[in-house]
Design a protein around this motif. Structure first.
Motif, PDB file in Angstrom:
ATOM      1  N   ASP A  67       6.011  -1.572   6.504  1.00 47.31           N
ATOM      2  CA  ASP A  67       4.829  -1.240   6.875  1.00 47.31           C
ATOM      3  C   ASP A  67       4.697  -2.348   6.354  1.00 47.31           C
ATOM      4  O   ASP A  67       3.249  -3.305   6.577  1.00 47.31           O
ATOM      5  CB  ASP A  67       4.457  -0.025   6.227  1.00 47.31           C
ATOM      6  CG  ASP A  67       4.918   1.015   7.380  1.00 47.31           C
ATOM      7  OD1 ASP A  67       5.226   1.100   8.600  1.00 47.31           O
ATOM      8  OD2 ASP A  67       4.628   2.437   7.029  1.00 47.31           O
ATOM      9  N   GLY A  90      -1.599  -8.579   1.782  1.00 50.63           N
ATOM     10  CA  GLY A  90      -0.226  -8.634   2.583  1.00 50.63           C
ATOM     11  C   GLY A  90       0.438  -8.908   1.291  1.00 50.63           C
ATOM     12  O   GLY A  90       0.727  -8.664   0.128  1.00 50.63           O
ATOM     13  N   SER A 149       4.917  -5.513   8.148  1.00 45.86           N
ATOM     14  CA  SER A 149       3.532  -5.910   8.899  1.00 45.86           C
ATOM     15  C   SER A 149       2.004  -6.097   8.774  1.00 45.86           C
ATOM     16  O   SER A 149       1.307  -6.903   9.600  1.00 45.86           O
ATOM     17  CB  SER A 149       3.466  -4.887  10.225  1.00 45.86           C
ATOM     18  OG  SER A 149       2.687  -3.380   9.759  1.00 45.86           O
ATOM     19  N   LEU A 150       1.763  -5.570   7.614  1.00 47.83           N
ATOM     20  CA  LEU A 150       0.742  -6.075   6.890  1.00 47.83           C
ATOM     21  C   LEU A 150       0.728  -7.401   6.750  1.00 47.83           C
ATOM     22  O   LEU A 150      -0.643  -7.934   6.758  1.00 47.83           O
ATOM     23  CB  LEU A 150       0.322  -4.924   6.265  1.00 47.83           C
ATOM     24  CG  LEU A 150      -1.017  -5.116   4.863  1.00 47.83           C
ATOM     25  CD1 LEU A 150      -2.080  -4.944   5.684  1.00 47.83           C
ATOM     26  CD2 LEU A 150      -0.952  -4.519   3.280  1.00 47.83           C
ATOM     27  N   GLN A 168       1.440  -9.975   7.852  1.00 44.71           N
ATOM     28  CA  GLN A 168       1.842 -10.716  10.081  1.00 44.71           C
ATOM     29  C   GLN A 168       0.040 -10.566  10.422  1.00 44.71           C
ATOM     30  O   GLN A 168      -0.085 -11.577  10.468  1.00 44.71           O
ATOM     31  CB  GLN A 168       3.339 -10.491  10.247  1.00 44.71           C
ATOM     32  CG  GLN A 168       3.869 -10.243  10.285  1.00 44.71           C
ATOM     33  CD  GLN A 168       4.560  -9.910  11.478  1.00 44.71           C
ATOM     34  OE1 GLN A 168       4.456  -8.667  12.188  1.00 44.71           O
ATOM     35  NE2 GLN A 168       6.113 -10.412  11.850  1.00 44.71           N
ATOM     36  N   ARG A 169      -0.362  -9.029   9.870  1.00 43.08           N
ATOM     37  CA  ARG A 169      -1.721  -8.749  10.925  1.00 43.08           C
ATOM     38  C   ARG A 169      -2.262  -9.438   9.332  1.00 43.08           C
ATOM     39  O   ARG A 169      -3.596 -10.393  10.147  1.00 43.08           O
ATOM     40  CB  ARG A 169      -2.114  -7.280  10.329  1.00 43.08           C
ATOM     41  CG  ARG A 169      -1.184  -6.690  11.657  1.00 43.08           C
ATOM     42  CD  ARG A 169      -2.352  -5.916  11.342  1.00 43.08           C
ATOM     43  NE  ARG A 169      -1.431  -4.789  10.429  1.00 43.08           N
ATOM     44  CZ  ARG A 169      -1.476  -4.173   9.857  1.00 43.08           C
ATOM     45  NH1 ARG A 169      -1.099  -2.849  10.821  1.00 43.08           N
ATOM     46  NH2 ARG A 169      -1.225  -3.165   8.627  1.00 43.08           N
ATOM     47  N   ASN A 170      -2.431  -9.720   8.244  1.00 41.22           N
ATOM     48  CA  ASN A 170      -3.328  -9.741   7.471  1.00 41.22           C
ATOM     49  C   ASN A 170      -2.730 -10.486   6.082  1.00 41.22           C
ATOM     50  O   ASN A 170      -2.416  -9.922   5.182  1.00 41.22           O
ATOM     51  CB  ASN A 170      -4.224  -8.648   7.110  1.00 41.22           C
ATOM     52  CG  ASN A 170      -5.441  -8.890   6.040  1.00 41.22           C
ATOM     53  OD1 ASN A 170      -5.170 -10.054   6.415  1.00 41.22           O
ATOM     54  ND2 ASN A 170      -6.116  -8.473   5.386  1.00 41.22           N
TER      55      ASN A 170
END
Length: 163
Positions: A62, A74, A65-66, A68-70
């Protein structure tokens, strides 16, 4: 005219002083809890890994993935996780316990839903046909009975109001 004062607690000043004292007490309680968690954090992480290692792996996934997204969020969450490592360790421990309870719950639900091998389940066989086949002709039925002759109703005097 007579004025009545209900107590001499100081009004706003008494509430302000009480609030400040409560905040100071809360600070020392949370500080003590944080110190206890600081010493227990390594044991909590090890226990989380022993109880259910998937909880730790899912938390790491998790976080990645955070990241990578933001990326900024992160990095901020990573800094908060380093500073609040005891709280993160407690979170991992509680998440592992929750995963364990969910596995037990799903196991009991599965056991309740599957019938025993000796137990027979009653069923009714239904006809099956391909989707695009027309339905079979219904069996001929007797014609419906003729409607009975009811006496005519007298004319409603209020019927003209609703026209």
């Amino acid at each position: 005219m007579m004025y009545v004062r209900y107590g001499r607690a100081g009004g706003g000043w008494g509430c302000l002083i009480t609030g400040i004292l409560l905040l100071v007490a809360l600070y020392y309680i949370l500080k003590g809890l944080f110190v206890v968690l600081w010493w227990a954090a390594p044991a909590l992480v090890v226990l989380a890994l022993v109880i259910n290692w998937r909880a730790v792996a899912d938390t790491g996934r998790d976080f990645l993935s955070l990241l990578q997204r933001n990326p900024l969020g992160g990095l901020l969450l990573g800094a908060v996780a380093v500073i609040g490592f005891p709280v993160l360790a407690l979170y991992l421990f509680l998440r592992a316990l929750g995963y364990n309870k969910m596995q037990q719950f799903s196991r009991t639900v599965r056991e309740q839903q599957t019938p025993a091998e000796e137990e027979f389940v009653e069923f009714e066989e239904l006809e099956s046909r391909p989707k695009r086949t027309p339905p079979p002709d219904p069996e001929p039925q007797a014609p419906p009975p003729a409607p009975s002759q009811e006496p005519p109703q007298p004319e409603n005097p209020y019927g003209e109001f609703f026209k």
